[in-house]
Design a protein around this motif. Structure first.
Motif, PDB file in Angstrom:
ATOM      1  N   HIS A   3      69.263  99.910  12.713  1.00 11.79           N
ATOM      2  CA  HIS A   3      69.151 100.002  14.172  1.00 11.79           C
ATOM      3  C   HIS A   3      70.237  99.108  14.764  1.00 11.79           C
ATOM      4  N   LEU A   4      71.059  99.692  15.608  1.00  8.80           N
ATOM      5  CA  LEU A   4      72.217  98.995  16.148  1.00  8.80           C
ATOM      6  C   LEU A   4      72.153  98.953  17.669  1.00  8.80           C
ATOM      7  N   ARG A   5      72.834  97.997  18.229  1.00  8.99           N
ATOM      8  CA  ARG A   5      73.021  97.937  19.685  1.00  8.99           C
ATOM      9  C   ARG A   5      74.523  97.901  19.912  1.00  8.99           C
ATOM     10  N   LEU A   6      75.043  99.017  20.430  1.00 11.56           N
ATOM     11  CA  LEU A   6      76.485  99.196  20.541  1.00 11.56           C
ATOM     12  C   LEU A   6      76.877  99.615  21.949  1.00 11.56           C
ATOM     13  N   THR A   7      78.093  99.244  22.319  1.00 14.42           N
ATOM     14  CA  THR A   7      78.653  99.781  23.560  1.00 14.42           C
ATOM     15  C   THR A   7      78.971 101.253  23.303  1.00 14.42           C
ATOM     16  N   GLU A   8      79.197 102.006  24.355  1.00 12.15           N
ATOM     17  CA  GLU A   8      79.575 103.408  24.182  1.00 12.15           C
ATOM     18  C   GLU A   8      80.870 103.525  23.393  1.00 12.15           C
ATOM     19  N   SER A  53      63.835 106.798  24.368  1.00  9.38           N
ATOM     20  CA  SER A  53      63.157 105.570  24.767  1.00  9.38           C
ATOM     21  C   SER A  53      61.670 105.722  24.487  1.00  9.38           C
ATOM     22  N   GLN A  95      81.982 101.374  21.065  1.00 11.31           N
ATOM     23  CA  GLN A  95      81.650 101.091  19.663  1.00 11.31           C
ATOM     24  C   GLN A  95      80.918 102.279  19.025  1.00 11.31           C
ATOM     25  N   PHE A  96      80.018 102.888  19.779  1.00  9.44           N
ATOM     26  CA  PHE A  96      79.269 104.044  19.298  1.00  9.44           C
ATOM     27  C   PHE A  96      80.238 105.174  18.927  1.00  9.44           C
ATOM     28  N   HIS A 133      71.480 108.114  19.821  1.00  6.66           N
ATOM     29  CA  HIS A 133      70.691 107.235  20.673  1.00  6.66           C
ATOM     30  C   HIS A 133      69.260 107.742  20.615  1.00  6.66           C
TER      31      HIS A 133
END
Length: 179
Positions: A126-131, A170, A133-134, A167
């Motif tokens: 599970h990652l949290r990336l900027t668009e 939610s 970086q994605f 993504h």
């Protein structure tokens, strides 16, 4: 016959084509044809099906345009047909919201059918990336897959690579709520 002259991609656009690739048996037949042409008998042996069943599934794939006859030869008065993929890669349509992703279902089925004692590399992160970086990660994964596909040798054992970068829904969307 080498598969060097195949088109790079085949885009699945019709319901008939989608039904053809959605079947796990036909998916496995296409995997047999991934690197080299094969006859119905060879396909049946490799997939573990009766020749009649293999013939039926290959005819459906051929009718949908996903495989084609690339060579014929006479064997004891019978014409033997060699089938190959119509392209190096099959591009499926986006399944749409809530639709099943056929490719991932087949990948999971293939993973479950793989020998349990064989080497596997399965990971979920599970990652949290900027668009940016994605997009960069997606492009790098595709380039890495293309690089190793170019190194593929039909004389070596098969290896499957599947990745999904997306993504997730939610919490509200996953429970059917609106956002």
């Amino acid at each position: 016959m080498p598969t060097d002259d195949l088109p790079e991609t085949f885009h699945v656009t019709t319901d008939e084509q989608l039904r053809a690739v959605s079947n796990l048996t036909r998916h496995r037949i296409m995997a047999v044809l991934r690197f080299e042409p094969a006859t119905i008998t060879q396909i049946a042996e490799r997939v573990g099906l009766a020749k009649g069943s293999s013939s039926y599934h290959v005819r459906l794939l051929e009718r949908a345009g996903l495989v084609k006859v690339v060579r014929t030869r006479k064997v004891r008065g019978v014409t033997e047909r060699y089938y190959a993929m119509a392209a190096r890669a099959i591009v499926l349509p986006d399944p749409g919201e809530g639709g099943p992703d056929v490719l991932m279902r087949h990948a999971v089925a293939d993973l479950e059918a793989a020998p349990a004692d064989g080497e596997r590399h399965v990971r979920m992160a599970h990652l949290r990336l900027t668009e940016e970086q994605f997009a960069d990660l997606g492009a790098r994964l595709e380039a890495l897959a293309d690089e190793f596909r170019a190194l593929s040798d039909p004389s070596l054992p098969d290896a499957s690579l599947v990745f999904a970068l997306f993504h997730p829904a939610s919490g509200e969307q996953a429970e059917g709520g609106t956002k």
